[in-house]
Design an enzyme around this catalytic site. Structure first.
Site, PDB file in Angstrom:
ATOM      1  N   LYS A  62       7.483  -3.249 -21.093  1.00 26.13           N
ATOM      2  CA  LYS A  62       7.201  -1.827 -19.778  1.00 26.13           C
ATOM      3  C   LYS A  62       9.250  -1.240 -19.608  1.00 26.13           C
ATOM      4  CE  LYS A  62       6.209   1.265 -17.111  1.00 26.13           C
ATOM      5  NZ  LYS A  62       6.744   1.318 -16.016  1.00 26.13           N
ATOM      6  N   SER A  87       2.278   0.963 -15.977  1.00 31.10           N
ATOM      7  CA  SER A  87       2.751   2.858 -16.247  1.00 31.10           C
ATOM      8  C   SER A  87       1.453   3.882 -16.255  1.00 31.10           C
ATOM      9  CB  SER A  87       3.151   2.779 -17.519  1.00 31.10           C
ATOM     10  OG  SER A  87       3.781   4.491 -17.899  1.00 31.10           O
ATOM     11  N   GLY A  99      -0.054   1.057  -5.180  1.00 35.78           N
ATOM     12  CA  GLY A  99      -0.806  -0.075  -4.618  1.00 35.78           C
ATOM     13  C   GLY A  99      -2.257   0.520  -3.938  1.00 35.78           C
ATOM     14  N   LEU A 146       0.887  -1.576   0.124  1.00 37.56           N
ATOM     15  CA  LEU A 146       0.161   0.104  -0.206  1.00 37.56           C
ATOM     16  C   LEU A 146       1.050   1.970  -0.273  1.00 37.56           C
ATOM     17  CD1 LEU A 146      -2.819  -1.082   2.253  1.00 37.56           C
ATOM     18  CD2 LEU A 146      -3.273  -1.054  -0.336  1.00 37.56           C
ATOM     19  N   ALA A 147       2.136   1.759  -0.654  1.00 34.36           N
ATOM     20  CA  ALA A 147       2.660   2.526  -1.821  1.00 34.36           C
ATOM     21  C   ALA A 147       1.469   3.244  -1.733  1.00 34.36           C
ATOM     22  CB  ALA A 147       3.632   2.741  -1.739  1.00 34.36           C
ATOM     23  N   GLU A 174      10.919   6.870 -22.930  1.00 33.18           N
ATOM     24  CA  GLU A 174      10.048   7.903 -22.063  1.00 33.18           C
ATOM     25  C   GLU A 174      11.704   8.765 -21.403  1.00 33.18           C
ATOM     26  OE1 GLU A 174       7.679   6.338 -18.607  1.00 33.18           O
ATOM     27  OE2 GLU A 174       9.217   7.506 -17.577  1.00 33.18           O
ATOM     28  N   HIS A 229       9.717   0.801 -22.753  1.00 36.11           N
ATOM     29  CA  HIS A 229       8.777   2.272 -22.754  1.00 36.11           C
ATOM     30  C   HIS A 229       9.218   3.149 -21.834  1.00 36.11           C
ATOM     31  CE1 HIS A 229       5.961   3.983 -20.058  1.00 36.11           C
ATOM     32  NE2 HIS A 229       5.178   4.927 -20.673  1.00 36.11           N
ATOM     33  N   ASN A 230       9.890   2.491 -20.433  1.00 31.22           N
ATOM     34  CA  ASN A 230      10.666   3.259 -19.541  1.00 31.22           C
ATOM     35  C   ASN A 230      11.938   4.354 -20.800  1.00 31.22           C
ATOM     36  OD1 ASN A 230       8.888   2.855 -18.053  1.00 31.22           O
ATOM     37  ND2 ASN A 230      10.502   1.402 -16.629  1.00 31.22           N
TER      38      ASN A 230
HETATM   39  P1  2AM Z   1       6.082  -1.251   4.263  1.00 30.80           P
HETATM   40  O1  2AM Z   1       5.147  -0.680   4.061  1.00 30.80           O
HETATM   41  O2  2AM Z   1       5.728  -2.659   5.001  1.00 30.80           O
HETATM   42  O3  2AM Z   1       7.709  -0.960   3.981  1.00 30.80           O
HETATM   43  C1  2AM Z   1       7.117  -0.324  -1.021  1.00 30.80           C
HETATM   44  O4  2AM Z   1       7.976   0.239  -0.347  1.00 30.80           O
HETATM   45  C2  2AM Z   1       6.321  -1.473  -0.721  1.00 30.80           C
HETATM   46  O5  2AM Z   1       6.685  -2.384  -0.735  1.00 30.80           O
HETATM   47  C3  2AM Z   1       5.454  -1.051   0.402  1.00 30.80           C
HETATM   48  O6  2AM Z   1       4.381  -1.495   0.521  1.00 30.80           O
HETATM   49  C4  2AM Z   1       6.439  -1.669   1.492  1.00 30.80           C
HETATM   50  O7  2AM Z   1       5.763  -2.091   2.304  1.00 30.80           O
HETATM   51  C5  2AM Z   1       6.913  -2.930   0.657  1.00 30.80           C
HETATM   52  N1  2AM Z   1       8.032  -3.686   1.213  1.00 30.80           N
HETATM   53  C6  2AM Z   1       8.801  -2.926   0.888  1.00 30.80           C
HETATM   54  N2  2AM Z   1       9.635  -4.558   1.269  1.00 30.80           N
HETATM   55  C7  2AM Z   1       8.809  -5.472   1.173  1.00 30.80           C
HETATM   56  C8  2AM Z   1       9.304  -7.031   1.455  1.00 30.80           C
HETATM   57  N3  2AM Z   1      10.708  -7.047   2.058  1.00 30.80           N
HETATM   58  N4  2AM Z   1       8.081  -7.770   1.877  1.00 30.80           N
HETATM   59  C9  2AM Z   1       6.857  -6.882   2.134  1.00 30.80           C
HETATM   60  N5  2AM Z   1       6.337  -5.859   1.585  1.00 30.80           N
HETATM   61  C10 2AM Z   1       7.683  -5.299   0.714  1.00 30.80           C
END
Ligand code: 2AM
Length: 481
Positions: A185, A130, A16, A12-13, A192, A188-189
């Protein structure tokens, strides 16, 4: 708990979150999970409130919430996080479940993961996405590839959330097996990077050669929004050129440090191109240019130590309009070359991995939702419709005519930039690519002679069939083997 979720999103960044909201907005019940569960709570309490989203606080709860076969979209950081997520998922999944990686994963990792998960009966897809945060929320461009049996089961959902062009054509189509979705992708980058670099060089020419003020430069890009360059990157450039800093009232762009960042996705394109021997000079120059420009202090030293050319004559006011038209042609022709290179790299994948790619469809996927979206991509689609086996985009009748019509202006700008010392290396590389690809006789006969001279590497002859190799005893003229 009865499984009620149509799809699940892990991570959920912001990407997401936005994709989960996009699914929910299409009435797909969406389960969400994040390693740090505080993020789940925050999301459920705020952005997800009142929507068909189910917040899960453990991977077990998440797996239980999903209808079978489960459909899961990973939106975590590319690299180890994806492997970590897959490891935590494996114990709670069942054969037939579908795991999609929507992150910016390197395609070779996707190839590996698909094979590994297939052993457990899990169907794996690498989905290039993208469009940034906005695209994720309102309609991204989606490039799914991997286990083809999974495609019909996720197709309605992915197409529902994708950007639409021409009324209702979704920017989402099946790419092919293995890591092909992430490969597309990646290309594409790379494109870009080139697109942005070419625009930046053009802005630099307007600023440093024509000495136009921001308002005039804005007007130039504003006009180009309606020409052959029309597209998202020109749109945002025109918008950026209007924005003032709240504190000083100055143009914000003038206050932004000219030290570009990068996350490495452009570099992957160049590395892959080098591995396959596919020339993408403009795409690679764009990566180099970020490195060159990132070294601000080195450039400052250089600006003191390295002499510029003699001051070029400024363009008289009355000629400026003509030069700006030439500049539009120069940017457009360079852009065609950058895309021709990107599509060459797609073709290389077809040969290297035996992925049957549909280039016209790929162009269509990029017409909406993504960063490089532009009217121009519709022309690329048409070119591949005319000839699906097109060897090089520049060879298509439409594009070769466009290049021919634009080349006078293109060359004028490139030559003037060279003479006046304005760096436009991506544009120079594009002219070089065009001239190299249209030259039946290259000077590489000399390279072959040199290689044979110092290393007995042999050569083929113009007066003999291909495939016959000769060595010359260069120090004893006449003794050919
Ligand atoms: P987090 O919030 O627990 O850090 C972008 O960084 C996304 O990737 C976030 O949702 C982050 O979760 C997740 N993330 C980064 N490393 C991870 C890991 N080793 N296992 C699960 N999620 C991860």
């Amino acid at each position: 708990m009865n499984p009620t979720a149509d799809i699940g999103v892990i991570g959920l960044a912001v990407m997401g979150e936005n994709l989960a909201l996009n699914f929910a907005s299409r009435n797909f019940t969406t389960a969400v999970y994040n390693r740090t569960t505080a993020r789940v709570d925050a999301f459920m309490a705020e952005r997800a409130a009142g929507k068909p989203l189910i917040g899960c606080r453990s991977i077990e709860e998440f797996a239980a919430a999903l209808k079978r076969p489960r459909k899961i979209l990973l939106m975590v950081k590319a690299g180890e996080a994806v492997d970590a997520c897959i490891s935590s998922l494996l114990p709670v999944l069942e054969p037939g479940d579908i795991v999609m990686d929507g992150g910016n994963s390197f395609y070779a990792d996707t190839v590996r993961r698909e094979k590994e998960l297939a052993k457990a009966g899990i169907r794996y897809l690498g989905v290039g996405i993208s469009g940034g945060e906005e695209g994720a929320l309102h309609g991204p461009s989606l490039m799914p590839g991997g286990d083809a049996s999974a495609w019909p089961e996720v197709e309605p959902m992915l197409k529902a959330i994708a950007a639409k062009v021409d009324g209702n054509t979704p920017c989402c189509e099946w790419i092919g097996p293995g890591g092909s979705g992430h490969y597309v992708k990646m290309v594409h980058n790379g494109i870009e990077y080139a697109d942005m670099q070419l625009i930046a060089e053009t802005y630099g020419y307007l600023r440093d050669r024509l000495h136009l003020d921001a308002e005039k430069i804005q007007a130039v890009f504003e006009a180009w929004r309606r020409g052959p360059l029309a597209g998202y990157l020109i749109d945002i450039t025109a918008e950026i050129l209007k924005v003032r800093d709240a504190g000083s009232g100055k143009l914000l762009l003038d206050l932004i440090l000219d030290a570009p960042g990068q996350k490495g996705t452009g570099r992957w394109t160049s590395e892959t191109a080098l591995e396959t021997g596919t020339p993408v000079p403009t795409l690679t120059q764009a990566v180099y240019q970020r490195n060159l420009d990132a070294a601000k202090e080195l450039r400052q030293t250089g600006s003191r130590l390295l002499a510029p050319p003699e001051e070029a004559e400024p363009y008289p006011e009355e000629e400026q309009e003509e030069v700006i038209d030439a500049l539009e042609s120069a940017l457009y022709c360079s852009k065609i070359c950058a895309y021709a290179q990107g599509f060459e790299l797609l073709k290389a994948a077809e040969q290297r991995f035996n992925w049957p790619l549909h280039y016209g469809e790929i162009a269509l996927l990029w017409r909406g939702g993504c960063i490089i979206r532009a009217d121009f991509l519709g022309e690329i689609k048409k070119a591949y419709d005319r000839n699906p086996e097109l060897e090089n985009l520049m060879f298509d009748d439409y594009f070769r005519t466009e290049l021919d019509n634009g080349q006078e202006g293109w060359r004028l700008i490139a030559a003037d930039a060279l003479l006046s010392g304005v760096a436009m290396p991506a544009m120079f590389s594009a002219v070089g690519y065009y001239d190299s690809r249209r030259r039946a006789d290259s000077p590489s006969n000399l390279i072959q002679a040199q290689r044979d001279f110092f290393g007995a590497h042999t050569f083929e002859r113009k007066d003999r069939p291909r495939g016959e190799f000769f060595h010359h005893e260069w120090n004893q003229p006449g003794a050919e083997l």
